[in-house]
Each structure stands twice: as C-alpha cells, then as structure tokens.
Motif scaffolding. Sequence first.
Motif: not given
Length: 229
Positions: A88, A90, A92, A108, A138-140
């Motif tokens: 995973d 992340d 930003d 996501t 923005r997410g994973t």
Amino acid sequence: MDYKILYPEAFPVVEFHFKRGESIKAESDAMIAMSATVDVEGRREGSILGGLARKFLTGESFFMQTLAANRGDGMALIGHPLPGGIMDVDLDGSYGLIVQQGGFLAATEGIEVDTKVQNPLKGLFSGEGFFLLNVSGRGTVFVSSYGVIHPINLEQGEEIIIDNGHLVAWPSYMDYKIEKASNGWLSSFTSGEGVVCRFRGPGVVLVQTRNPDGFKDWITSMLPTRSDG
C-alpha cells in the motif's frame, strides 16, 4: 475504511472493511469474495480514450471493478494473479505514482488512474513500453508484483541502477536515465542485463524481487517444440 494485507510474504490478499457508502476501485477480476451488502460493477476509469490507452498501450483492463458497500457495512477480499507481493502506498495529492505494466491492483476513493507518455527513447529501451500508468490524487494505492516488493529509499543526489524488469513503481517527480548495463553494448547483452535504469534521489523506488519476463522465458524454454515430436 479499514484494510489489512493478509499473508504478506506468500500469495497476499487485501481485506477491506467498508462503512456503508464507501467504495474502492480495482483491476478487473480482482475480487475474491465480498459481503452480500457489497456491489461489484465494471466502470470505465476516465475517458473512453483513457480506457483504450490503458487496454492497448499499457496492458491494463479497459474497465475496472468498483466495489461499493451500498446496502450497509461490508467486507471484500481482493488479490492478483501472480505469485507475488502487495504493497500500500499513501498519496497526499502533491505528486503521483508511476506504475509499470500490470503493477496496479486497487485504490481507494479520491485516486485517479491515467496513462503517462514516456520519452520515446525511454519507451524503446526501458522494456516498459511508451506508456505507463500515472496514479494521482489523495488516498491509498495498492500495487502488486511478481515476487516480494522491496522499497529502495534514495537520499538527495543518491543514485541506484535497477534492472528494468524488476521495476514496480516510483514517484512522478523522480526521473531516470536508460543506459547500458556494462561499458559496451556487447558486454551488456552477453551479461544478460542489456539496458538498465539509473534513478537519482530523493525518492523511493519500488522493485520486485523476481522478473516476470525471465519467468516467461523459462516457461517457454520448457515447452516442447515441433522438432521434439
């Protein structure tokens, strides 16, 4: 939403726990199991041209799966076809992630998947083609590999040379050069390496511990030929 990568070192899967109304997008056929409260449907990511570019230029699916908990809280398991890792990442929103062919698994909400045009010279010699996936927002993001995914963290000005068949993903702000593995072209190809990618930090490059093209060549060499009768 909550998620967990299960069995990370051997045939991993991602287990998502949704609140009602939450959803993820994933590669076609990634779903293994899901709650009765979760719906799965195929959707085009972005424009028609973008979907065609992913299908025919990067080897990814034209449609993606959307798994949405429309009727209440739920769970879903997703995986990928290769015997390899899942990691995973992340984001930003300040930069994107460049993903090699076959490396995108899921994301996501808030993440967009598009294609990126490589420099023609890089596309010709890198082994990744002229088009790669550009994942942003923005997410994973969940990337997958053949073998385990190993992060290589480069400090400012630090360089690393990577066999192009082992690349998985890298930040969009990082650049790299294509060069010979050895001093001469003959030595480069007789060494079995050919061309390599030289990355310069700062940034984290994700590599896979096995080369899918090498495995494909080995499988092909084991198949009987016509001359074998």
